[in-house]
Design a protein around this motif. Sequence first.
Motif, short mmCIF file in Angstrom:
data_model
loop_
_atom_site.label_atom_id
_atom_site.label_comp_id
_atom_site.label_asym_id
_atom_site.label_seq_id
_atom_site.Cartn_x
_atom_site.Cartn_y
_atom_site.Cartn_z
N ASP A 166 5.02 9.43 8.65
CA ASP A 166 3.84 8.29 9.29
C ASP A 166 4.14 7.20 8.05
O ASP A 166 4.51 6.02 8.59
N VAL A 167 4.65 7.27 6.83
CA VAL A 167 4.72 6.33 6.14
C VAL A 167 6.14 5.56 6.54
O VAL A 167 6.41 4.27 6.38
N VAL A 168 7.30 6.48 6.58
CA VAL A 168 8.47 5.93 7.08
C VAL A 168 8.31 4.83 8.32
O VAL A 168 8.92 3.87 8.26
N LEU A 169 7.69 5.45 9.17
CA LEU A 169 7.59 4.57 10.44
C LEU A 169 6.80 3.09 10.12
O LEU A 169 7.05 2.37 10.61
N ALA A 170 5.68 3.33 9.19
CA ALA A 170 5.19 1.99 8.80
C ALA A 170 5.97 0.97 8.14
O ALA A 170 6.13 -0.07 8.17
N VAL A 171 6.87 1.79 7.04
CA VAL A 171 7.93 1.03 6.41
C VAL A 171 8.94 0.29 7.41
O VAL A 171 9.06 -0.80 7.04
N ALA A 172 9.18 1.07 8.27
CA ALA A 172 10.21 0.49 9.40
C ALA A 172 9.76 -0.62 9.89
O ALA A 172 10.49 -1.40 10.42
N ARG A 173 8.37 -0.46 10.15
CA ARG A 173 7.77 -1.65 11.05
C ARG A 173 7.55 -3.09 10.14
O ARG A 173 6.88 -3.80 10.63
N GLY A 174 8.02 -2.68 8.68
CA GLY A 174 7.67 -3.98 7.95
C GLY A 174 6.28 -4.14 7.33
O GLY A 174 6.04 -5.14 6.89
N ARG A 175 5.78 -3.03 7.40
CA ARG A 175 4.22 -3.08 6.65
C ARG A 175 4.52 -3.05 5.28
O ARG A 175 5.21 -2.29 4.44
N ASN A 177 2.65 -2.28 1.40
CA ASN A 177 1.87 -1.03 0.68
C ASN A 177 0.43 -1.04 1.19
O ASN A 177 -0.07 -0.23 1.52
N ALA A 178 -0.01 -2.26 0.90
CA ALA A 178 -1.37 -2.57 1.29
C ALA A 178 -1.78 -2.33 2.79
O ALA A 178 -3.03 -1.58 3.07
N GLU A 179 -1.04 -2.89 3.82
CA GLU A 179 -1.13 -2.56 5.21
C GLU A 179 -1.03 -1.07 5.60
O GLU A 179 -1.70 -0.40 6.33
N ILE A 180 0.00 -0.56 4.74
CA ILE A 180 0.11 1.05 5.20
C ILE A 180 -1.16 1.61 4.70
O ILE A 180 -1.65 2.66 5.43
N ALA A 181 -1.83 1.32 3.58
CA ALA A 181 -2.71 1.95 2.96
C ALA A 181 -3.80 1.79 3.79
O ALA A 181 -4.64 2.86 4.20
N ALA A 182 -4.07 0.67 4.57
CA ALA A 182 -5.17 0.59 5.36
C ALA A 182 -5.10 1.24 6.67
O ALA A 182 -6.06 1.90 7.22
N GLU A 183 -3.77 1.17 7.23
CA GLU A 183 -3.49 1.92 8.48
C GLU A 183 -3.59 3.51 8.45
O GLU A 183 -4.12 4.13 9.54
N LEU A 184 -3.21 4.14 7.40
CA LEU A 184 -3.12 5.42 7.12
C LEU A 184 -4.38 5.89 6.38
O LEU A 184 -4.52 7.11 5.98
N TYR A 185 -5.33 4.71 6.01
CA TYR A 185 -6.43 5.44 5.11
C TYR A 185 -6.16 6.37 4.12
O TYR A 185 -6.56 7.49 3.70
N MET A 186 -5.20 5.68 3.07
CA MET A 186 -5.21 6.20 1.87
C MET A 186 -5.02 5.03 0.63
O MET A 186 -5.17 3.72 1.25
N SER A 187 -4.90 5.42 -0.41
CA SER A 187 -4.90 4.34 -1.43
C SER A 187 -3.53 3.93 -1.59
O SER A 187 -2.56 4.34 -1.08
N VAL A 188 -3.48 2.56 -2.19
CA VAL A 188 -2.17 2.02 -2.30
C VAL A 188 -1.28 2.60 -3.57
O VAL A 188 -0.18 2.78 -3.13
N THR A 189 -1.81 3.57 -4.23
CA THR A 189 -1.36 4.31 -5.15
C THR A 189 -0.79 5.55 -4.50
O THR A 189 0.50 5.83 -4.79
N THR A 190 -1.33 5.92 -3.57
CA THR A 190 -0.80 7.40 -2.70
C THR A 190 0.36 6.78 -1.81
O THR A 190 1.26 7.37 -1.82
N VAL A 191 0.27 5.61 -1.40
CA VAL A 191 1.48 4.97 -0.58
C VAL A 191 2.69 4.97 -1.29
O VAL A 191 3.84 5.23 -0.91
N LYS A 192 2.64 4.38 -2.62
CA LYS A 192 3.78 4.20 -3.36
C LYS A 192 4.08 5.61 -3.92
O LYS A 192 5.42 5.84 -3.93
#
Length: 220
Positions: A166-175, A177-192
């Motif tokens: 899921d994170v790979v796909l979001a990264v590929a879409r240019g999101r 870390n903050a945007e990924i966190a919001a979309e996937l309902y996780m913290s920015v620290t978890t995204v990192k």
Amino acid sequence: MAGVSRPLRVLLVDDDALVRAGLSMMLDGIHGICVVGEAADGDEVPAAADAHAPDVVLMDLRMPRVDGITATRGLRRRPHPPEVIVLTTFDTDENILYALRAGAGGFLLKDTPPAQIVDAVRRVAAGDPILSPRITRRLMDRAVIQAGAYERARAALAVLSPRENDVVLAVARGRTNAEIAAELYMSVTTVKAHVSNILSKLGLDNRTQIALLAHDAGLA
């Protein structure tokens, strides 16, 4: 770079002294950015990196002795590598892909407006890849995937967990870390943490290479 109060340290690499002078004048006038050194050829880059410990390197592609792709590859193999933004007039598909696969976190053309170059330095230092809009469009329009690339990319991504994919796909879409966190309902620290795990599992250097792998797999 969160929490770091010192200015971003930038190294300029270009065989044209006028280009280096222009970039230096532009960047040194920006709050939070400091040009710490220059190199006139790729073979000068290792010593310059040792001497100045840059956070970001603005890298020309074509230089007389050692080209920017080779110099970028060498930098990215260092224990604590700086981020690299290729800044060039040569925007062939081969140059773009070779530079990104060598580990460059950005690819800009030399006619990029100054404000966008400044923004690119800050974004790449923060871990966000940046490409000139023209380059992005061309990569998106690439219709032919090299033989075997699709299968290799799919096999590589198969080692990741569903959440990591899921994170790979979001990264590929240019999101970001903050945007990924919001979309996937996780913290920015978890995204990192997920991004770090993905890079480690796949043997990649940066987010741009994650996006390229997703592209090869047909996910973006």
